[in-house]
Structures are given as C-alpha cells and as structure tokens.
Design a protein around this motif. Structure first.
Motif, PDB file in Angstrom:
ATOM      1  N   ASP A   1       0.831  -1.207   0.000  1.00  0.00           N
ATOM      2  CA  ASP A   1       0.000   0.000   0.000  1.00  0.00           C
ATOM      3  C   ASP A   1       0.866   1.258   0.000  1.00  0.00           C
ATOM      4  N   LEU A   2       2.007   1.191   0.676  1.00  0.00           N
ATOM      5  CA  LEU A   2       2.915   2.337   0.724  1.00  0.00           C
ATOM      6  C   LEU A   2       3.485   2.637  -0.662  1.00  0.00           C
ATOM      7  N   ILE A   3       3.877   1.606  -1.390  1.00  0.00           N
ATOM      8  CA  ILE A   3       4.420   1.800  -2.738  1.00  0.00           C
ATOM      9  C   ILE A   3       3.383   2.457  -3.643  1.00  0.00           C
ATOM     10  N   VAL A   4       2.146   2.002  -3.557  1.00  0.00           N
ATOM     11  CA  VAL A   4       1.074   2.600  -4.368  1.00  0.00           C
ATOM     12  C   VAL A   4       0.878   4.060  -3.982  1.00  0.00           C
ATOM     13  N   GLU A   5       0.914   4.348  -2.680  1.00  0.00           N
ATOM     14  CA  GLU A   5       0.722   5.727  -2.216  1.00  0.00           C
ATOM     15  C   GLU A   5       1.864   6.622  -2.688  1.00  0.00           C
ATOM     16  N   LEU A   6       3.083   6.117  -2.621  1.00  0.00           N
ATOM     17  CA  LEU A   6       4.232   6.879  -3.113  1.00  0.00           C
ATOM     18  C   LEU A   6       4.111   7.140  -4.609  1.00  0.00           C
ATOM     19  N   ALA A   7       3.628   6.142  -5.333  1.00  0.00           N
ATOM     20  CA  ALA A   7       3.522   6.268  -6.790  1.00  0.00           C
ATOM     21  C   ALA A   7       2.512   7.333  -7.200  1.00  0.00           C
ATOM     22  N   LYS A   8       1.485   7.544  -6.376  1.00  0.00           N
ATOM     23  CA  LYS A   8       0.458   8.526  -6.719  1.00  0.00           C
ATOM     24  C   LYS A   8       1.027   9.932  -6.821  1.00  0.00           C
ATOM     25  N   GLU A   9       2.044  10.212  -6.018  1.00  0.00           N
ATOM     26  CA  GLU A   9       2.656  11.541  -6.032  1.00  0.00           C
ATOM     27  C   GLU A   9       4.161  11.422  -6.243  1.00  0.00           C
TER      28      GLU A   9
ATOM     29  N   ILE B   1      -0.604  -1.299 -10.410  1.00  0.00           N
ATOM     30  CA  ILE B   1      -1.181  -0.009 -10.015  1.00  0.00           C
ATOM     31  C   ILE B   1      -0.094   1.057  -9.905  1.00  0.00           C
ATOM     32  N   ALA B   2       1.037   0.711  -9.278  1.00  0.00           N
ATOM     33  CA  ALA B   2       2.127   1.674  -9.101  1.00  0.00           C
ATOM     34  C   ALA B   2       2.670   2.132 -10.451  1.00  0.00           C
ATOM     35  N   GLN B   3       2.890   1.192 -11.358  1.00  0.00           N
ATOM     36  CA  GLN B   3       3.407   1.554 -12.679  1.00  0.00           C
ATOM     37  C   GLN B   3       2.402   2.415 -13.443  1.00  0.00           C
ATOM     38  N   GLN B   4       1.125   2.125 -13.256  1.00  0.00           N
ATOM     39  CA  GLN B   4       0.094   2.918 -13.924  1.00  0.00           C
ATOM     40  C   GLN B   4       0.075   4.347 -13.388  1.00  0.00           C
ATOM     41  N   GLU B   5       0.197   4.503 -12.068  1.00  0.00           N
ATOM     42  CA  GLU B   5       0.208   5.838 -11.466  1.00  0.00           C
ATOM     43  C   GLU B   5       1.408   6.646 -11.957  1.00  0.00           C
ATOM     44  N   ILE B   6       2.581   6.022 -11.966  1.00  0.00           N
ATOM     45  CA  ILE B   6       3.788   6.710 -12.430  1.00  0.00           C
ATOM     46  C   ILE B   6       3.660   7.064 -13.908  1.00  0.00           C
ATOM     47  N   GLY B   7       3.170   6.113 -14.699  1.00  0.00           N
ATOM     48  CA  GLY B   7       3.009   6.351 -16.130  1.00  0.00           C
ATOM     49  C   GLY B   7       2.029   7.470 -16.432  1.00  0.00           C
ATOM     50  N   ASN B   8       0.939   7.535 -15.686  1.00  0.00           N
ATOM     51  CA  ASN B   8      -0.056   8.584 -15.900  1.00  0.00           C
ATOM     52  C   ASN B   8       0.514   9.966 -15.587  1.00  0.00           C
ATOM     53  N   ALA B   9       1.307  10.057 -14.512  1.00  0.00           N
ATOM     54  CA  ALA B   9       1.914  11.341 -14.152  1.00  0.00           C
ATOM     55  C   ALA B   9       2.885  11.798 -15.235  1.00  0.00           C
ATOM     56  N   GLU B  10       3.686  10.869 -15.732  1.00  0.00           N
ATOM     57  CA  GLU B  10       4.631  11.200 -16.803  1.00  0.00           C
ATOM     58  C   GLU B  10       3.879  11.630 -18.066  1.00  0.00           C
ATOM     59  N   LYS B  11       2.804  10.944 -18.366  1.00  0.00           N
ATOM     60  CA  LYS B  11       2.024  11.260 -19.561  1.00  0.00           C
ATOM     61  C   LYS B  11       1.434  12.659 -19.477  1.00  0.00           C
ATOM     62  N   ARG B  12       0.883  13.012 -18.313  1.00  0.00           N
ATOM     63  CA  ARG B  12       0.283  14.342 -18.152  1.00  0.00           C
ATOM     64  C   ARG B  12       1.330  15.435 -18.333  1.00  0.00           C
ATOM     65  N   TYR B  13       2.505  15.221 -17.759  1.00  0.00           N
ATOM     66  CA  TYR B  13       3.556  16.229 -17.882  1.00  0.00           C
ATOM     67  C   TYR B  13       4.029  16.350 -19.326  1.00  0.00           C
ATOM     68  N   ARG B  14       4.215  15.219 -19.994  1.00  0.00           N
ATOM     69  CA  ARG B  14       4.657  15.241 -21.387  1.00  0.00           C
ATOM     70  C   ARG B  14       3.628  15.941 -22.274  1.00  0.00           C
ATOM     71  N   GLU B  15       2.357  15.702 -22.020  1.00  0.00           N
ATOM     72  CA  GLU B  15       1.305  16.330 -22.821  1.00  0.00           C
ATOM     73  C   GLU B  15       1.341  17.847 -22.688  1.00  0.00           C
ATOM     74  N   ARG B  16       1.627  18.334 -21.481  1.00  0.00           N
ATOM     75  CA  ARG B  16       1.734  19.783 -21.282  1.00  0.00           C
ATOM     76  C   ARG B  16       2.915  20.344 -22.056  1.00  0.00           C
ATOM     77  N   LEU B  17       4.038  19.644 -22.027  1.00  0.00           N
ATOM     78  CA  LEU B  17       5.211  20.109 -22.765  1.00  0.00           C
ATOM     79  C   LEU B  17       4.945  20.117 -24.266  1.00  0.00           C
ATOM     80  N   VAL B  18       4.336  19.058 -24.765  1.00  0.00           N
ATOM     81  CA  VAL B  18       4.052  18.961 -26.199  1.00  0.00           C
ATOM     82  C   VAL B  18       3.136  20.098 -26.640  1.00  0.00           C
ATOM     83  N   ALA B  19       2.137  20.414 -25.824  1.00  0.00           N
ATOM     84  CA  ALA B  19       1.236  21.521 -26.159  1.00  0.00           C
ATOM     85  C   ALA B  19       2.005  22.839 -26.239  1.00  0.00           C
ATOM     86  N   ASN B  20       2.962  23.026 -25.327  1.00  0.00           N
ATOM     87  CA  ASN B  20       3.775  24.243 -25.351  1.00  0.00           C
ATOM     88  C   ASN B  20       4.672  24.288 -26.585  1.00  0.00           C
TER      89      ASN B  20
END
Length: 273
Positions: free
Chosen positions: A77-85, A165-184
């Motif tokens: 549960d700790l790993i999943v929580e860390l992955a969220k942020e 779940i942890a890999q999905q959380e990390i991947g989603n965060a990376e994707k959101r950041y990359r999308e912002r950069l690409v838009a810029n």
C-alpha cells in the motif's frame, strides 16, 4: 478520593483518540510518505520498522495490525501511495516563461522576417529559457532521486496488483507532464514558423522525451561544486536538440501581418504556457 480522580483524568487525557480505519490508514501512510520524501527512499523497504511507523503516526498498534497483519501488505500500500505523487512537482514556469519570452523577443521581433536571423533568435531563446527550467528541477534533486529509486523498486517487484497499479500511477503522471510540454512546443512551433525535420521520423513526444531526459540526467549527476557547469550543459544540450529536430518552415509567410499578430499575442497574454 481526589487523588484517584486526578489519576483517572490523567489516564483518560493520555489515551489516544479513537480513529476510524480510514483515519488510521491515512495517518500511517501519510506519515511514512512524508518521512521518505524528507529523507529519501532506501534501496529497499524491507528495513522499514512497523513499530516506528506506529509511533511516528501516533496510531493504535492494534488498529495498525488489524489493517496490515503482514508487513508486506503495508509496504504494498505504501508503494502505491508513493507512486500517486511520485513525480516531483513540475511546472512549465508559465507566467515567468511568458514574461521572459516577451522581454527577449519583443525588442527583436523584426528579426523574425529573416530566416537565418530568426533561427539564431530561436536558439538564443532556447538557451535562455532552459536555465531557469534546469534550476527549478535541480532544486528538487532529492525528490528526483527518490522518484527514480521508487521507479526501480517498482520494476523489480514480482507481477502483482501492486506493481500494476504503481506503474500505472507513475506512467499517468509522466504522460500528463509530457502532454503539457508537447502543447507548449506546438504553440512555439506555430509562433516561430518552424517544423520537425521530416527525414527524422520524430514526433513532438519524442522531442519532449529527449529534453526531459537531458534535464533529469544532468540534475541527477549535478556536481555540488559546479552547478553553473551543469546549467550551461543543459542549455547547450537543449539548443542542440532543437537545432537537430527542427527547421524553418518555408511555407510560412513572414509579412507585417504575421509580425503584428505575434506582437499582439505577446502583449495581450500574461501566461502563454
């Protein structure tokens, strides 16, 4: 009698307030995540002490072990929580970057008419814009080390729901950041009339990945005795990536109307990014 009453009041006063399961869970995970963010993530979590968690979170030992009878369950549960942020707070320096772009571009906006001068101006802007971006990222170096340690730890886990779940959380965060950069990047491509070099078969996502890797890599190896050296390498590296990946778009017409439109956009917008 009075002494007995005082003892009873003291006993009740020292008793921990009863927490719900949700409150116990939140307190245990929140406290441990905060500790890891402050002190870093060890190579493994097997040395994590459950008794230390209980003491630091000020929760009931019985309630803790009712939620997590086994240490591995808490660590999962700790790993999943860390992955969220997991991804350190990043931004595109929106208003600050827009202000810097205005200060650098508006006095030289006439140079955009000439292809060679325009390209040199673009490279100059990339160099000047990369420095504050690198410094912002470098200020979070400790968080980045924790992030990469968590990423490595997650990859080493056996296949399980926790790993997925942890890999999905990390991947989603990376994707959101990359999308912002690409838009810029798309916005700047349109403003400066440049395009990706067709023969490279690359996308803006690829360019974003290259620039992200450059900045993060230099932050992780940043020498404390020579921070300006790393900052300089970041700026020159970003300029090299832009020069390699982009070119002037010959189909764009650089007339007075286009120059006036860019000037109006810069003067009328506080935050382009």
């Amino acid at each position: 009698m009075e002494t007995g009453q005082r003892r009873e009041r003291a006993r009740i006063g020292n008793r921990r307030p009863r927490m719900s399961e949700a409150q116990t869970r939140e307190a245990a995970l929140r406290t441990t995540v905060a500790e890891i963010r402050e002190n870093g993530l060890p190579l493994g979590l097997e040395h994590l002490s459950m008794e230390d968690v209980i003491r630091e979170a000020e929760i009931s030992r019985t309630a803790f072990y009712r939620l997590w009878p086994q240490k591995d369950q808490f660590i999962g549960d700790l790993i999943v929580e860390l992955a969220k942020e997991a991804l350190p707070t990043q931004n595109t320096q929106g208003a600050e970057a827009t202000s810097q772009l205005k200060e650098s571009l508006l006095p030289r906006i006439g140079e955009l008419r000439d292809a060679d001068a325009r390209w040199q101006l673009i490279i100059s802007l990339v160099v000047s814009a990369t420095t504050p971006d690198f410094e912002h990222t470098a200020a979070l170096a400790g968080q980045w080390r924790t992030y990469f340690a968590l990423t490595s730890l997650t990859m080493s886990l056996p296949d399980s729901d926790v790993k997925e779940i942890a890999q999905q959380e990390i991947g989603n965060a990376e994707k959101r950041y990359r999308e912002r950069l690409v838009a810029n990047y798309a916005l700047l491509m349109n403003m400066f009339g440049i395009r990706l070099r067709g023969q490279l078969d690359m996308t803006l996502d690829d360019v974003a990945d290259l620039l992200i890797a450059l900045i993060r890599g230099l932050v992780l190896r940043n020498r404390a005795d020579s921070p300006s050296r790393s900052s300089s390498l970041a700026s020159r590296g970003a300029a090299a990536i832009v020069a390699y990946c982009f070119e002037n778009d010959p189909t764009v017409l650089w007339d007075d109307s286009r120059i006036d439109s860019i000037r109006a956009t810069l003067n009328g917008t506080a935050d382009l990014f």
